[in-house]
Design an enzyme around this catalytic site. Structure first.
Site, PDB file in Angstrom:
ATOM      1  N   GLY A 201      56.131  -2.293  31.746  1.00 10.96           N
ATOM      2  CA  GLY A 201      57.449  -2.874  31.991  1.00 10.96           C
ATOM      3  C   GLY A 201      57.350  -4.218  32.691  1.00 10.96           C
TER       4      GLY A 201
ATOM      5  CG  HIS B 241      59.105   5.719  33.544  1.00 11.28           C
ATOM      6  ND1 HIS B 241      59.811   6.254  34.591  1.00 11.28           N
ATOM      7  CD2 HIS B 241      58.045   5.083  34.096  1.00 11.28           C
ATOM      8  CE1 HIS B 241      59.216   5.954  35.729  1.00 11.28           C
ATOM      9  NE2 HIS B 241      58.134   5.242  35.466  1.00 11.28           N
TER      10      HIS B 241
ATOM     11  CG  LEU C 232      58.646  10.311  33.317  1.00  8.45           C
ATOM     12  CD1 LEU C 232      58.324  10.979  31.985  1.00  8.45           C
ATOM     13  CD2 LEU C 232      57.822   9.035  33.485  1.00  8.45           C
TER      14      LEU C 232
HETATM   15  P1  AMP Z   1      55.472   3.590  37.268  1.00 11.20           P
HETATM   16  O1  AMP Z   1      55.696   5.025  36.941  1.00 11.20           O
HETATM   17  O2  AMP Z   1      56.381   3.046  38.312  1.00 11.20           O
HETATM   18  O3  AMP Z   1      54.007   3.280  37.506  1.00 11.20           O
HETATM   19  O4  AMP Z   1      55.849   2.786  35.951  1.00 11.20           O
HETATM   20  C1  AMP Z   1      55.241   3.051  34.722  1.00 11.20           C
HETATM   21  C2  AMP Z   1      55.583   1.952  33.744  1.00 11.20           C
HETATM   22  O5  AMP Z   1      56.993   1.911  33.559  1.00 11.20           O
HETATM   23  C3  AMP Z   1      55.154   0.568  34.254  1.00 11.20           C
HETATM   24  O6  AMP Z   1      54.642  -0.195  33.173  1.00 11.20           O
HETATM   25  C4  AMP Z   1      56.445   0.004  34.765  1.00 11.20           C
HETATM   26  O7  AMP Z   1      56.484  -1.412  34.745  1.00 11.20           O
HETATM   27  C5  AMP Z   1      57.440   0.585  33.785  1.00 11.20           C
HETATM   28  N1  AMP Z   1      58.786   0.569  34.373  1.00 11.20           N
HETATM   29  C6  AMP Z   1      59.162   1.045  35.583  1.00 11.20           C
HETATM   30  N2  AMP Z   1      60.467   0.795  35.799  1.00 11.20           N
HETATM   31  C7  AMP Z   1      60.913   0.138  34.711  1.00 11.20           C
HETATM   32  C8  AMP Z   1      62.178  -0.404  34.331  1.00 11.20           C
HETATM   33  N3  AMP Z   1      63.252  -0.332  35.133  1.00 11.20           N
HETATM   34  N4  AMP Z   1      62.284  -1.011  33.128  1.00 11.20           N
HETATM   35  C9  AMP Z   1      61.202  -1.111  32.304  1.00 11.20           C
HETATM   36  N5  AMP Z   1      59.986  -0.618  32.603  1.00 11.20           N
HETATM   37  C10 AMP Z   1      59.850  -0.010  33.797  1.00 11.20           C
END
Ligand code: AMP
Length: 286
Positions: free
Chosen positions: A147, A37, A33
Site C-alpha cells: 500500500g 488490505h 485486516l
Molecule cells: P500491515 O498489515 O500494516 O503491515 O499492512 C500490510 C499491507 O497493507 C502494507 O503493504 C500496507 O501498506 C497495506 N495497507 C495498510 N493500510 C492500507 C490502506 N489504508 N490502504 C492501502 N493499503 C494499506
C-alpha cells in the site's frame, strides 16, 4: 483456502504452483485486516492465478518500546475475510520458524531506511526488508502488493528488490481511506472516540498542503509550516515526528523542483503513532 504455517510447506506449495505454469500474487500483512488490505488482495486476485496472503506480526520490525505485544490480532476474523475474498493460500508462520535459533542474516537498505520514519524507529526498515526478503523467497510470487499508505516501505522494498535481483514485481496500490479521509490502519483501533475524530487532521493537513501546491505555492518551508501549524492546532496531537515536503525517490527534502513531490506526516495522537502521505504532481495538466 489452504492455511499453511510451516515455511518449508509454503515453499513446496509455491514450487508446485509454479510448476503448473501458474503465477502467484502475494500480499504480506500483519493481520487485523481492513479494507486497505483487502484492496490489495482484490488486485492480486485480478492479476494472478493464485493469491497468497501472509499474516505475520514481525518482531524484528518493532522497537523495544513499541507495540509488538499489543498489536491488534484477530486470526479468526481475518481468515473469514480472506475466505470471502476467495484467497487461495493463507500463510501464517510462527516467529520461531521465521527466526530459528542461530538466525543471523539481515537486509539493510542503506540511506533511505534512515530517513523519515527510519529516523524515529531505528532498525524498523531492516526488520521490514529482512522479513519481506524471506517471505518473497518462501512464497515465490510473480507480483507482491504493497500500500502507498506506507510509502517509505514501498521505496525500501523496491530498492531491495532491484539491488538483490529479486524476480518479483513490486506493485504499489492507492491508500484506502475512511469517509473523513483518515487512512485505514490496524492501529486506528487504538484510538478513543475523541482521538479518532482528531486523527482526521492528518488528512486535512495533506489535502490543505496539496491545495496550496495546486494554487502555485511550492515553497517547501511555507508548506511545511502550514502542515505543522494545522496539525499542532489539534489538541489531541501529542507530538509531530515529521510533516513536510520530500523527494519521493530519495525521501529527502527536495533541493530542486521535481515533477512529483511527496507530502508525508507522522504524528502521535495520544499514545498512537499514525502515518500518512500524498503524492502531488507539479506538472500542469493541459
Ligand atoms: P500491515 O498489515 O500494516 O503491515 O499492512 C500490510 C499491507 O497493507 C502494507 O503493504 C500496507 O501498506 C497495506 N495497507 C495498510 N493500510 C492500507 C490502506 N489504508 N490502504 C492501502 N493499503 C494499506
Amino acid at each position: 483456502m489452504e492455511i499453511i504455517r510451516i515455511p518449508g510447506e509454503m515453499q513446496a506449495m509455491a514450487g508446485k504452483i509454479l510448476h503448473q505454469g501458474k503465477s502467484i500474487g502475494f500480499v504480506p500483512t500483519m493481520g487485523a485486516l481492513h479494507e486497505g488490505h483487502l484492496s490489495l488482495v482484490r488486485r492480486a486476485r485480478r492479476e494472478n492465478h493464485v493469491t497468497a496472503v501472509s499474516i505475520f506480526v514481525n518482531p524484528m520490525q518493532f522497537g523495544p518500546s513499541e507495540d509488538f505485544y499489543n498489536y491488534p490480532r484477530d486470526i479468526d476474523g481475518d481468515a473469514e475475510k480472506l475466505r470471502r475474498e476467495e484467497v487461495g493460500i493463507l500463510f501464517m508462520p510462527d516467529s520461531s520458524l521465521m527466526y530459528p535459533e542461530g538466525f543471523s542474516t539481515c537486509v539493510d537498505v542503506e540511506g533511505i531506511s534512515g530517513r523519515l520514519c527510519g529516523a524515529f524507529r531505528p532498525g524498523h526498515f531492516r526488520g521490514v526488508a529482512t522479513v519481506v526478503a524471506k517471505l518473497l523467497n518462501i512464497v515465490k510470487p510473480a507480483r507482491a502488493y504493497f500500500g502507498q499508505k506506507d510509502f517509505q516501505q514501498t521505496v525500501v522494498i523496491r530498492q531491495m528488490a532491484r539491488d538483490l535481483d529479486m524476480d518479483t514485481a513490486i506493485v504499489v496500490c492507492p491508500t484506502v481511506r475512511e469517509s473523513d479521509g483518515l487512512a485505514m490502519s490496524s492501529r486506528n483501533a487504538y484510538l478513543s472516540e475523541r482521538e479518532r475524530e482528531a486523527a482526521a487532521v492528518i488528512f486535512r493537513s495533506l489535502a490543505g498542503a496539496s491545495g496550496l501546491i495546486e494554487s502555485g505555492i511550492i515553497n517547501v518551508e511555507r508548506i511545511k509550516g502550514f502542515m505543522h501549524e494545522k496539525i499542532a492546532a489539534e489538541p489531541a496531537v501529542s507530538g509531530i515526528d515529521y510533516a513536510g515536503v520530500y523527494d519521493p525517490a530519495t525521501l529527502e527534502e527536495p533541493a530542486a523542483t521535481r515533477d512529483e513531490i511527496l507530502l508525508a506526516v507522522a504524528v502521535r495522537i495520544g499514545g498512537t503513532r499514525l502515518i500518512d502521505n500524498m503524492l502531488v504532481s507539479l506538472r500542469k495538466e493541459r
